[in-house]
Scaffold this active site. Structure first.
Site, PDB file in Angstrom:
ATOM      1  N   HIS A 183      -0.356   9.379   7.472  1.00 35.23           N
ATOM      2  CA  HIS A 183      -0.343  10.809   7.802  1.00 35.23           C
ATOM      3  C   HIS A 183      -0.156  11.601   6.496  1.00 35.23           C
ATOM      4  CE1 HIS A 183       1.352  14.628   9.156  1.00 35.23           C
ATOM      5  NE2 HIS A 183       0.723  14.409  10.290  1.00 35.23           N
ATOM      6  N   PRO A 184      -0.728  12.803   6.407  1.00 29.39           N
ATOM      7  CA  PRO A 184      -0.687  13.539   5.130  1.00 29.39           C
ATOM      8  C   PRO A 184       0.700  13.797   4.537  1.00 29.39           C
ATOM      9  CG  PRO A 184      -2.260  14.546   6.633  1.00 29.39           C
ATOM     10  CD  PRO A 184      -1.575  13.462   7.406  1.00 29.39           C
ATOM     11  N   VAL A 185       1.748  13.838   5.329  1.00 33.63           N
ATOM     12  CA  VAL A 185       3.066  14.037   4.704  1.00 33.63           C
ATOM     13  C   VAL A 185       3.614  12.749   4.101  1.00 33.63           C
ATOM     14  CG1 VAL A 185       3.794  15.998   6.122  1.00 33.63           C
ATOM     15  CG2 VAL A 185       4.482  13.689   6.779  1.00 33.63           C
ATOM     16  N   LYS A 186       3.022  11.617   4.420  1.00 33.03           N
ATOM     17  CA  LYS A 186       3.529  10.340   3.901  1.00 33.03           C
ATOM     18  C   LYS A 186       3.072  10.168   2.450  1.00 33.03           C
ATOM     19  CE  LYS A 186       5.266   9.882   7.963  1.00 33.03           C
ATOM     20  NZ  LYS A 186       4.962   9.081   9.127  1.00 33.03           N
ATOM     21  N   ILE A 187       3.267   8.983   1.886  1.00 37.54           N
ATOM     22  CA  ILE A 187       3.087   8.829   0.439  1.00 37.54           C
ATOM     23  C   ILE A 187       1.616   8.835   0.018  1.00 37.54           C
ATOM     24  CG2 ILE A 187       3.415   7.134  -1.432  1.00 37.54           C
ATOM     25  CD1 ILE A 187       6.273   6.821  -0.048  1.00 37.54           C
TER      26      ILE A 187
END
Ligand SMILES: *Cc1c(COP(=O)(O)O)cnc(C)c1O
Length: 384
Positions: A183-187
């Site tokens: 997901h875009p908030v992950k690394i």
């Protein structure tokens, strides 16, 4: 003033070119880029097999199905996690229970796990969650798994690029399966996306089968001989949990950047730690021999130390244009889990941590000026 978010993807021209190339190619999905991405991820983490899927939520579901979790079984996880780490048990018709966290590391407490096992608990699966990017004590959890015969599925949604002792997170040195989220908030990101890693060939085959409807074209896996080259069989109830080639291309490009992403996050985390060392603020304790990938930077506001509570500090930071967040509302306090009989008081370390937690912005593109602004805003919010 634009808001500084708590997390954000970093997409560069190489990432964009990789995606455009696939858009112009013959294969938007079920093409060769998926296998290339899987091989790159297996190599990056030092695991034998990788299976790319639509997101980490379905990865957890597939992992539970692959180890045979079903009705009458129980899955244990941390209350300090996203709901998906527990929901995968419910998808399989299994029961859920929780193991409280260590108040320092904020990860599943191996001592509490051992105690619960000694009291007669019999989980089929335990899902340790590497909170904020820091690996759980996997040697201890792995030893308990061998003794008490349960499967270990690491929810490493926060932790790609992190290390535990001699191996990368994802190597499955002390677990059966490891799961990542993109997901875009992950690394690193594939927009939506997830991955399973394992060293077990049988689990790998089950995951591959279940990812695509339980359908096989391999004559050896069929119940009778093939009726022709068009022939396939559905030998298990699977799903369409595939990733597209477009996403895999983005993932391949992003995977090459993981070391840089994590190095920058570690630098920024060290700056936060240094700044907060002189303030009455709690931070996650760093475990020995563990390198966090620093997906999140949570701080703790204990009103006994600060004279002001979490909610007030949160609102002040928000008013200053800082996209703070809270990770996590303990899963057992969600209405679905309360209806299953869980209540406040059962996992006091996770509950107390939740009452004090604020997640500050941390991502690859965060500048030092922005970070200094955030640190200053925290100081002001605490009236220091
Ligand atoms: C993000 C996250 C998930 C779910 O990931 P998706 O890819 O959004 O499905 C699961 N577990 C944890 C701990 C997460 O942070």
């Amino acid at each position: 003033m634009s808001v500084i978010p708590y997390g954000r993807q970093d997409i560069d021209d190489t990432d964009i070119a990789a995606v455009v190339e696939i858009l112009r190619s013959d294969w938007l999905t079920q093409g060769p880029t998926i296998a290339r991405f899987e091989q790159a991820m297996a190599d990056l983490c030092g695991a034998r097999y990788a299976v790319a899927v639509s997101n980490a939520t379905v990865a957890l579901h597939l992992a539970c199905r692959a180890v045979g979790l079903g009705s009458g079984d129980t899955l244990w996880t941390s209350p300090n996690t996203f709901v998906a780490s527990a929901n995968c048990a419910l998808y399989c018709g299994a029961g859920v229970d929780f193991v409280d966290i260590d108040p320092g590391t904020l990860n599943m407490d191996p001592g509490a796990l051992e105690q619960k096992l000694q009291q007669g608990g019999k989980p089929k699966v335990v899902i340790p969650v590497h909170f904020a990017g820091q690996s759980c004590e996997m040697e201890q959890i792995g030893a308990l798994a061998a003794e008490h015969e349960f499967y270990v599925i690491e929810d490493a949604s926060h932790a790609i690029g992190g290390r535990y002792r001699d191996s990368a997170v994802g190597a499955c040195a002390h677990s059966d399966i490891t799961v990542f989220s993109f997901h875009p908030v992950k690394i690193m990101t594939t927009a939506e996306g997830g991955l399973l890693l394992t060293n077990n060939e049988d689990l790998y085959k089950k995951l591959m089968l279940l990812r695509t409807h339980g359908i096989t074209r391999n004559p050896e896996e069929m119940t009778k001989s093939s009726e022709g080259s068009w022939y396939y069989q559905m030998v298990d109830i699977g799903y369409n949990y595939r990733l597209t080639d477009i996403q895999a291309a983005l993932g391949l490009s992003q995977a090459a950047r993981v070391p840089a992403f994590v190095a920058r996050r570690q630098e920024l985390a060290a700056r936060y730690r240094q700044a907060f060392a002189t303030m009455p603020i709690g931070v996650q304790r760093e475990s020995e021999g563990v390198l966090s990938a620093y997906h999140l930077f949570p701080i703790r506001i204990d009103p006994d130390r600060t004279g002001i509570d979490r909610k007030a500090v949160f609102e002040r930071l928000k008013a200053a244009g800082i996209g703070v967040n809270v990770h996590y509302i303990p899963v057992h306090l969600q209405p679905v889990y309360e209806r299953l009989g869980f209540a406040r008081g059962q996992f006091p370390n996770a509950e107390r941590y939740y009452d004090e937690a604020i997640t500050l912005p941390l991502y690859y593109g965060l500048t030092e000026d922005q970070q200094d602004y955030i640190i200053d805003a925290v100081r002001q919010a605490l009236n220091l």
